[in-house]
Motif scaffolding. Sequence first.
Motif, PDB file in Angstrom:
ATOM      1  N   LYS A   1     -14.903   4.789   4.151  1.00  0.00           N
ATOM      2  CA  LYS A   1     -14.667   6.020   3.652  1.00  0.00           C
ATOM      3  C   LYS A   1     -14.280   5.989   2.349  1.00  0.00           C
ATOM      4  CE  LYS A   1     -13.374  10.906   3.831  1.00  0.00           C
ATOM      5  NZ  LYS A   1     -12.621  11.781   4.366  1.00  0.00           N
ATOM      6  N   TYR A   2     -13.103   4.994   2.247  1.00  0.00           N
ATOM      7  CA  TYR A   2     -12.229   5.088   0.968  1.00  0.00           C
ATOM      8  C   TYR A   2     -12.576   3.803   0.430  1.00  0.00           C
ATOM      9  CZ  TYR A   2      -9.444   8.870   2.827  1.00  0.00           C
ATOM     10  OH  TYR A   2      -9.284  10.264   3.093  1.00  0.00           O
ATOM     11  N   ALA A   3     -12.386   3.574  -0.864  1.00  0.00           N
ATOM     12  CA  ALA A   3     -12.970   2.428  -1.833  1.00  0.00           C
ATOM     13  C   ALA A   3     -11.415   1.603  -1.975  1.00  0.00           C
ATOM     14  CB  ALA A   3     -13.164   2.710  -3.247  1.00  0.00           C
ATOM     15  N   PHE A   4     -10.218   2.435  -1.749  1.00  0.00           N
ATOM     16  CA  PHE A   4      -8.859   1.753  -1.951  1.00  0.00           C
ATOM     17  C   PHE A   4      -7.732   2.953  -1.608  1.00  0.00           C
ATOM     18  CE2 PHE A   4      -9.129   3.332  -6.182  1.00  0.00           C
ATOM     19  CZ  PHE A   4      -7.870   3.565  -6.528  1.00  0.00           C
ATOM     20  N   PHE A   5      -6.811   2.530  -1.051  1.00  0.00           N
ATOM     21  CA  PHE A   5      -5.723   3.512  -0.872  1.00  0.00           C
ATOM     22  C   PHE A   5      -4.263   2.444  -1.039  1.00  0.00           C
ATOM     23  CE2 PHE A   5      -6.331   1.488   3.005  1.00  0.00           C
ATOM     24  CZ  PHE A   5      -4.969   0.935   3.482  1.00  0.00           C
ATOM     25  N   GLU A   6      -3.329   3.294  -1.671  1.00  0.00           N
ATOM     26  CA  GLU A   6      -2.088   2.682  -1.741  1.00  0.00           C
ATOM     27  C   GLU A   6      -0.706   3.554  -1.616  1.00  0.00           C
ATOM     28  OE1 GLU A   6      -1.776   1.361  -5.922  1.00  0.00           O
ATOM     29  OE2 GLU A   6      -3.899   0.376  -5.660  1.00  0.00           O
ATOM     30  N   PHE A   7       0.135   2.786  -1.406  1.00  0.00           N
ATOM     31  CA  PHE A   7       1.487   3.565  -1.033  1.00  0.00           C
ATOM     32  C   PHE A   7       2.444   3.863  -2.349  1.00  0.00           C
ATOM     33  CE2 PHE A   7       0.757   1.661   2.910  1.00  0.00           C
ATOM     34  CZ  PHE A   7       0.940   2.427   3.769  1.00  0.00           C
ATOM     35  N   VAL A   8       2.770   5.233  -2.503  1.00  0.00           N
ATOM     36  CA  VAL A   8       3.546   5.447  -3.550  1.00  0.00           C
ATOM     37  C   VAL A   8       4.683   6.161  -3.475  1.00  0.00           C
ATOM     38  CG1 VAL A   8       1.560   5.701  -5.245  1.00  0.00           C
ATOM     39  CG2 VAL A   8       2.427   7.781  -4.039  1.00  0.00           C
ATOM     40  N   LEU A   9       5.580   6.224  -4.323  1.00  0.00           N
ATOM     41  CA  LEU A   9       6.963   7.231  -4.066  1.00  0.00           C
ATOM     42  C   LEU A   9       7.738   6.639  -3.091  1.00  0.00           C
ATOM     43  CD1 LEU A   9       5.387  10.813  -4.385  1.00  0.00           C
ATOM     44  CD2 LEU A   9       6.486   9.641  -6.122  1.00  0.00           C
ATOM     45  N   GLY A  10       7.897   5.300  -3.225  1.00  0.00           N
ATOM     46  CA  GLY A  10       8.763   4.474  -2.234  1.00  0.00           C
ATOM     47  C   GLY A  10       8.277   4.412  -0.989  1.00  0.00           C
ATOM     48  N   GLY A  11       6.801   4.695  -0.784  1.00  0.00           N
ATOM     49  CA  GLY A  11       6.142   4.422   0.581  1.00  0.00           C
ATOM     50  C   GLY A  11       6.192   5.910   1.289  1.00  0.00           C
ATOM     51  N   SER A  12       6.662   6.898   0.630  1.00  0.00           N
ATOM     52  CA  SER A  12       6.563   8.131   1.363  1.00  0.00           C
ATOM     53  C   SER A  12       5.359   8.920   1.346  1.00  0.00           C
ATOM     54  CB  SER A  12       7.727   9.128   0.949  1.00  0.00           C
ATOM     55  OG  SER A  12       7.488   9.666  -0.599  1.00  0.00           O
ATOM     56  N   ARG A  13       4.236   8.398   0.431  1.00  0.00           N
ATOM     57  CA  ARG A  13       3.073   9.067   0.186  1.00  0.00           C
ATOM     58  C   ARG A  13       1.946   8.015   0.074  1.00  0.00           C
ATOM     59  NH1 ARG A  13       2.569  13.321  -4.596  1.00  0.00           N
ATOM     60  NH2 ARG A  13       4.006  14.411  -3.043  1.00  0.00           N
ATOM     61  N   VAL A  14       0.601   8.334   0.576  1.00  0.00           N
ATOM     62  CA  VAL A  14      -0.420   7.430   0.546  1.00  0.00           C
ATOM     63  C   VAL A  14      -1.493   8.291  -0.296  1.00  0.00           C
ATOM     64  CG1 VAL A  14      -2.288   6.169   1.819  1.00  0.00           C
ATOM     65  CG2 VAL A  14      -0.052   6.539   2.899  1.00  0.00           C
ATOM     66  N   LEU A  15      -1.794   7.528  -1.408  1.00  0.00           N
ATOM     67  CA  LEU A  15      -2.887   8.161  -2.176  1.00  0.00           C
ATOM     68  C   LEU A  15      -4.053   7.325  -1.697  1.00  0.00           C
ATOM     69  CD1 LEU A  15      -1.383   8.473  -5.746  1.00  0.00           C
ATOM     70  CD2 LEU A  15      -2.223  10.455  -4.371  1.00  0.00           C
ATOM     71  N   CYS A  16      -5.325   8.038  -1.677  1.00  0.00           N
ATOM     72  CA  CYS A  16      -6.676   7.454  -1.366  1.00  0.00           C
ATOM     73  C   CYS A  16      -7.722   7.688  -2.417  1.00  0.00           C
ATOM     74  CB  CYS A  16      -6.981   7.847   0.000  1.00  0.00           C
ATOM     75  SG  CYS A  16      -5.737   7.981   1.490  1.00  0.00           S
ATOM     76  N   CYS A  17      -8.878   7.110  -2.339  1.00  0.00           N
ATOM     77  CA  CYS A  17      -9.614   7.182  -3.390  1.00  0.00           C
ATOM     78  C   CYS A  17     -11.023   6.785  -2.800  1.00  0.00           C
ATOM     79  CB  CYS A  17      -9.679   6.699  -4.887  1.00  0.00           C
ATOM     80  SG  CYS A  17     -10.755   7.129  -6.035  1.00  0.00           S
ATOM     81  N   ASP A  18     -12.036   7.738  -2.678  1.00  0.00           N
ATOM     82  CA  ASP A  18     -13.253   7.087  -2.220  1.00  0.00           C
ATOM     83  C   ASP A  18     -14.132   6.599  -3.111  1.00  0.00           C
ATOM     84  OD1 ASP A  18     -14.453   9.413  -3.487  1.00  0.00           O
ATOM     85  OD2 ASP A  18     -14.563  10.476  -1.482  1.00  0.00           O
ATOM     86  N   LYS A  19     -15.482   5.937  -2.997  1.00  0.00           N
ATOM     87  CA  LYS A  19     -16.162   5.493  -3.698  1.00  0.00           C
ATOM     88  C   LYS A  19     -16.803   6.335  -4.953  1.00  0.00           C
ATOM     89  CE  LYS A  19     -17.557   1.723  -0.789  1.00  0.00           C
ATOM     90  NZ  LYS A  19     -18.540   0.900  -0.118  1.00  0.00           N
ATOM     91  N   ALA A  20     -16.677   7.595  -4.648  1.00  0.00           N
ATOM     92  CA  ALA A  20     -17.295   8.628  -5.509  1.00  0.00           C
ATOM     93  C   ALA A  20     -15.989   9.119  -6.480  1.00  0.00           C
ATOM     94  CB  ALA A  20     -17.859   9.910  -4.729  1.00  0.00           C
ATOM     95  N   GLY A  21     -14.973   8.564  -6.333  1.00  0.00           N
ATOM     96  CA  GLY A  21     -13.838   8.891  -6.905  1.00  0.00           C
ATOM     97  C   GLY A  21     -12.932  10.146  -6.767  1.00  0.00           C
TER      98      GLY A  21
END
Length: 201
Positions: A1-21
Motif C-alpha cells: 500500500k505505501y511507497a515508503f514510510f519513515e520515523f520522525v520526531l525522535g521515533g514517536s511518529r510514523v509518516l507514510c506516503c502511498d504511490k499516489a502521494g
Amino acid sequence: KYAFFEFVLGGSRVLCCDKAGKISAFDLLERSPTAGIDCALTLGAGEQAVHFIDDGRGVLILSNKVCRTCGGPGFRHCTELPVSLRATPSSVRFDERRGRFAFGYPDGTLAIQSIHDGRILAQSQVASPIVYGTDMSPDGRYIAIAAGEIGEIGLWELAPRSRTVDVQDASDSFELRLVRKLHEGSQRVGMVSFSPDGKLL
C-alpha cells in the motif's frame, strides 16, 4: 500500500506516503492516527515522493528530470533544487545538515550530490545492480547501502580525496571507499538505516 514510510520526531511518529502521494501519520505514543496530517501531494507525470525531510515537515519529490521539496501547510510550498539526475534513482537519502544527497541507481551507481549547486561530490559502483536502500550516518562519514537480489549490505566511507591524486574534474573533493561488505544472503534487502547515534545499522 505505501511507497515508503519513515520515523520522525525522535521515533514517536510514523509518516507514510502511498504511490499516489497521499500522506498519513500514526502517533506511536498515542497509538492512533495523527489528526490533521492526512493530505495528498500534487505529483506531475513521472514524479514520485521518496523521502520525508526536516523531521517530517517536508517531502522530497523526484522524477528523471526534476528534484523538488514541498513543505508548509498541506505540503503545498514547493522549491525546485538545482540537481540534475542521470536517471530516476532507485533510492535516495537526504543529509539536510550538510546539504547532500545520496542517490542509488538501478545500474548499481552510488552518487553523493550537493543540494546547493548540484555538483557530484563523489561517485562509485557497487558490486550488485540496483541500489534499493541508502542511509547516511549521523556524522556524514559513512553511507550504508542495500543492493542486488542477494541482499548485499555494504558500508562505504565518504573520505576526503587525496591531494596527490590527479583529478581532471576537480569539482569534487571526496571519494567513496568500500569499508566492508556486511551481509550477503539469498533474499533482497530493501532498506537500511543507522541508529540515531550511528553505532547500529
